[in-house]
Design a protein around this motif. Structure first.
Motif, mmCIF file in Angstrom:
data_model
loop_
_atom_site.group_PDB
_atom_site.id
_atom_site.type_symbol
_atom_site.label_atom_id
_atom_site.label_comp_id
_atom_site.label_asym_id
_atom_site.label_seq_id
_atom_site.Cartn_x
_atom_site.Cartn_y
_atom_site.Cartn_z
ATOM 1 N N LEU A 134 39.776 -19.723 -7.377
ATOM 2 C CA LEU A 134 39.686 -20.867 -6.474
ATOM 3 C C LEU A 134 38.833 -21.931 -7.144
ATOM 4 C CD1 LEU A 134 38.806 -18.829 -3.240
ATOM 5 C CD2 LEU A 134 41.095 -19.423 -4.081
ATOM 6 N N SER A 135 39.424 -23.084 -7.433
ATOM 7 C CA SER A 135 38.729 -24.079 -8.253
ATOM 8 C C SER A 135 38.828 -25.488 -7.687
ATOM 9 C CB SER A 135 39.322 -24.115 -9.668
ATOM 10 O OG SER A 135 39.190 -22.884 -10.327
ATOM 11 N N GLY A 136 37.710 -26.206 -7.748
ATOM 12 C CA GLY A 136 37.728 -27.647 -7.539
ATOM 13 C C GLY A 136 37.523 -28.115 -6.115
ATOM 14 N N SER A 137 37.754 -29.413 -5.935
ATOM 15 C CA SER A 137 37.548 -30.069 -4.647
ATOM 16 C C SER A 137 38.737 -29.815 -3.737
ATOM 17 C CB SER A 137 37.360 -31.573 -4.854
ATOM 18 O OG SER A 137 38.545 -32.152 -5.385
ATOM 19 N N ALA A 138 38.604 -30.256 -2.480
ATOM 20 C CA ALA A 138 39.689 -30.133 -1.508
ATOM 21 C C ALA A 138 40.125 -31.532 -1.083
ATOM 22 C CB ALA A 138 39.236 -29.326 -0.294
ATOM 23 N N ALA A 139 41.419 -31.686 -0.850
ATOM 24 C CA ALA A 139 41.959 -32.970 -0.408
ATOM 25 C C ALA A 139 41.477 -33.281 1.007
ATOM 26 C CB ALA A 139 43.487 -32.930 -0.462
ATOM 27 N N PRO A 140 41.499 -34.561 1.403
ATOM 28 C CA PRO A 140 41.109 -34.928 2.767
ATOM 29 C C PRO A 140 41.923 -34.166 3.807
ATOM 30 C CG PRO A 140 41.345 -36.890 1.391
ATOM 31 C CD PRO A 140 41.837 -35.735 0.571
ATOM 32 N N THR A 144 35.815 -27.521 5.315
ATOM 33 C CA THR A 144 34.896 -27.080 4.265
ATOM 34 C C THR A 144 34.798 -25.556 4.146
ATOM 35 O OG1 THR A 144 33.034 -27.261 5.822
ATOM 36 C CG2 THR A 144 33.467 -29.148 4.386
ATOM 37 N N ASP A 145 35.294 -24.827 5.142
ATOM 38 C CA ASP A 145 35.253 -23.366 5.040
ATOM 39 C C ASP A 145 36.537 -22.781 4.448
ATOM 40 O OD1 ASP A 145 37.038 -23.734 7.121
ATOM 41 O OD2 ASP A 145 36.186 -22.152 8.381
ATOM 42 N N ILE A 146 37.386 -23.638 3.862
ATOM 43 C CA ILE A 146 38.684 -23.186 3.355
ATOM 44 C C ILE A 146 38.529 -22.077 2.318
ATOM 45 C CG2 ILE A 146 38.751 -25.080 1.671
ATOM 46 C CD1 ILE A 146 41.776 -23.367 3.369
ATOM 47 N N TYR A 147 37.592 -22.239 1.376
ATOM 48 C CA TYR A 147 37.452 -21.225 0.337
ATOM 49 C C TYR A 147 36.918 -19.914 0.912
ATOM 50 C CZ TYR A 147 38.553 -24.484 -3.449
ATOM 51 O OH TYR A 147 39.192 -25.354 -4.298
ATOM 52 N N ALA A 148 36.018 -20.006 1.886
ATOM 53 C CA ALA A 148 35.527 -18.795 2.533
ATOM 54 C C ALA A 148 36.688 -18.044 3.175
ATOM 55 C CB ALA A 148 34.467 -19.147 3.577
ATOM 56 N N ARG A 149 37.596 -18.757 3.814
ATOM 57 C CA ARG A 149 38.757 -18.133 4.455
ATOM 58 C C ARG A 149 39.673 -17.491 3.414
ATOM 59 N NH1 ARG A 149 40.677 -23.148 8.082
ATOM 60 N NH2 ARG A 149 42.531 -21.832 8.385
ATOM 61 N N LEU A 150 39.873 -18.181 2.293
ATOM 62 C CA LEU A 150 40.741 -17.649 1.238
ATOM 63 C C LEU A 150 40.109 -16.422 0.574
ATOM 64 C CD1 LEU A 150 42.002 -20.957 -0.435
ATOM 65 C CD2 LEU A 150 43.164 -19.559 1.281
ATOM 66 N N SER A 166 32.023 -27.101 -5.490
ATOM 67 C CA SER A 166 30.721 -27.751 -5.324
ATOM 68 C C SER A 166 30.504 -28.139 -3.867
ATOM 69 C CB SER A 166 30.639 -28.991 -6.222
ATOM 70 O OG SER A 166 31.665 -29.912 -5.887
ATOM 71 N N GLY A 167 29.293 -28.626 -3.573
ATOM 72 C CA GLY A 167 28.990 -29.149 -2.252
ATOM 73 C C GLY A 167 29.134 -28.115 -1.144
ATOM 74 N N GLU A 168 29.597 -28.585 0.013
ATOM 75 C CA GLU A 168 29.738 -27.709 1.170
ATOM 76 C C GLU A 168 30.819 -26.643 0.953
ATOM 77 O OE1 GLU A 168 27.907 -27.485 4.126
ATOM 78 O OE2 GLU A 168 26.582 -28.638 2.806
ATOM 79 N N LEU A 169 31.846 -26.970 0.174
ATOM 80 C CA LEU A 169 32.874 -25.972 -0.134
ATOM 81 C C LEU A 169 32.246 -24.763 -0.817
ATOM 82 C CD1 LEU A 169 35.591 -28.381 -1.539
ATOM 83 C CD2 LEU A 169 35.869 -26.992 0.515
ATOM 84 N N LEU A 170 31.317 -25.021 -1.728
ATOM 85 C CA LEU A 170 30.626 -23.946 -2.433
ATOM 86 C C LEU A 170 29.665 -23.216 -1.506
ATOM 87 C CD1 LEU A 170 29.839 -22.423 -5.023
ATOM 88 C CD2 LEU A 170 28.281 -24.307 -5.560
ATOM 89 N N LYS A 171 28.904 -23.983 -0.732
ATOM 90 C CA LYS A 171 27.907 -23.400 0.162
ATOM 91 C C LYS A 171 28.564 -22.464 1.178
ATOM 92 C CE LYS A 171 23.537 -24.983 2.081
ATOM 93 N NZ LYS A 171 22.749 -26.202 2.424
ATOM 94 N N GLU A 172 29.698 -22.897 1.721
ATOM 95 C CA GLU A 172 30.431 -22.058 2.667
ATOM 96 C C GLU A 172 31.117 -20.891 1.959
ATOM 97 O OE1 GLU A 172 30.682 -22.197 6.050
ATOM 98 O OE2 GLU A 172 29.102 -23.708 5.936
ATOM 99 N N GLY A 173 31.647 -21.156 0.749
ATOM 100 C CA GLY A 173 32.395 -20.145 0.016
ATOM 101 C C GLY A 173 31.573 -18.934 -0.363
#
Length: 308
Positions: A134-140, A144-150, A166-173
């Motif tokens: 799982l890599s990189g930013s997420a589109a609009p 932000t919890d998408i990676y955690a779900r995946l 990075s950012g909240e995606l990482l923090k949640e992931g």
């Protein structure tokens, strides 16, 4: 089969110029268009090493079709959800004075219906894959919890997962305890919530993630090398000096190398040594996600590993 997820792919336009002058007309000496986005870069490197790769995420419009054509040419299997908007462009301006400037578009908006379709596709693809990246930013439009779900979805199938964002995606992931997380120093500081002054600080911060269930933490330190922390061990890889032309994609090179080491059952010292060599070799080329394989083998012999 390795599955890569790129939630916001991009057509990477790499420009060469003598020097970039803000507020003035800048004429570029050359431009190259390549399929990009962090997961796409990882996919390209894995294909260089003859690994079977499926790439998923979101693509749209003319640029999305162009991306799929390019991936097909590279023998990367495409399994993207099609969206109404246009896949974004990322501009990477490389100046002769050593400065690299990135201009990144936000990407198309993802609807709830498209996100639901992707989640179903991901579950099916993860089931048939040996490892998930799982890599990189997420589109609009993507939460932000998408990676955690995946991560939870793939982990429930017994799959190993590498997270690089990075950012909240990482923090949640990281809350979902991926097998490997690869922050750089600033990203690790964001998760921990404080400045990291030295190598011992970085080691201690990595230990926090390990205690929360993450399997391995590998921290990118730029030209200073890499730090890898696992249960009971913390190793630092010092890399030899190389002539860096473009450092974009070096982190993706680390991720690709980690994936290869994990599938081959390498120990953590070998894993770190190879990741450092592949990343350093990537920096010597203008195209992100393009590793000079012979140079990587040469650099491998000069990687110094020490215990911290």
């Amino acid at each position: 089969m390795i599955l890569t997820v790129t939630l916001n792919p991009a057509v990477d336009k790499t420009y060469r110029t003598g020097e970039l002058f803000p507020g003035r007309v800048n004429r570029m000496r050359s431009v190259d268009n390549i399929p990009g986005g962090k997961g796409i870069n990882v996919s390209k490197i894995l294909r260089q090493y003859d690994y079977e790769v499926t790439a998923t995420g979101f693509l749209g419009g003319y640029q999305g079709r162009w991306m799929e054509d390019q991936l097909d040419r590279l023998k990367i299997r495409s399994a993207f959800v099609q969206v109404d908007g246009e896949t974004r462009t990322s501009m990477n301006i490389v100046a002769d004075n050593g400065y690299v400037t990135e201009i990144l578009e936000p990407g198309p908006h993802i609807s709830d219906t498209q996100l639901k379709e992707f989640m179903q596709k991901f579950a099916s693809l993860a089931e048939e894959s040996g490892l998930v990246i799982l890599s990189g930013s997420a589109a609009p439009g993507i939460p932000t919890d998408i990676y955690a779900r995946l991560i939870r979805s793939a982990s429930s199938m017994g799959k190993q997962v590498i997270l690089d964002t990075s950012g909240e995606l990482l923090k949640e992931g990281v809350k979902a305890a991926p097998s490997v997380v690869k922050p750089n120093r600033k990203e690790l500081e964001y998760i921990i919530g404080r400045r990291l002054q030295d190598m011992n600080d970085i080691k201690d911060a990595s230990s926090v993630l390990l205690s929360d269930g993450v399997g391995l933490v590998i921290v990118s330190l730029g030209d200073k090398g890499l730090l890898l922390a696992g249960k009971g061990r913390c190793l630092y890889a010092r890399v030899p000096r190389v002539t860096a032309l473009n450092t974009v994609g070096c982190g993706d090179s680390v991720v690709a190398s980690l994936a290869m080491s994990m599938t081959s059952g390498a120990d953590i010292e070998e894993m770190l040594r190879k990741a450092a060599a592949v990343s350093a070799a990537n920096a010597t080329t203008l195209e992100s996600g393009n590793v000079p394989l012979k140079l990587a083998e040469e650099i491998l012999r000069d990687i110094h590993i020490e215990e911290i």
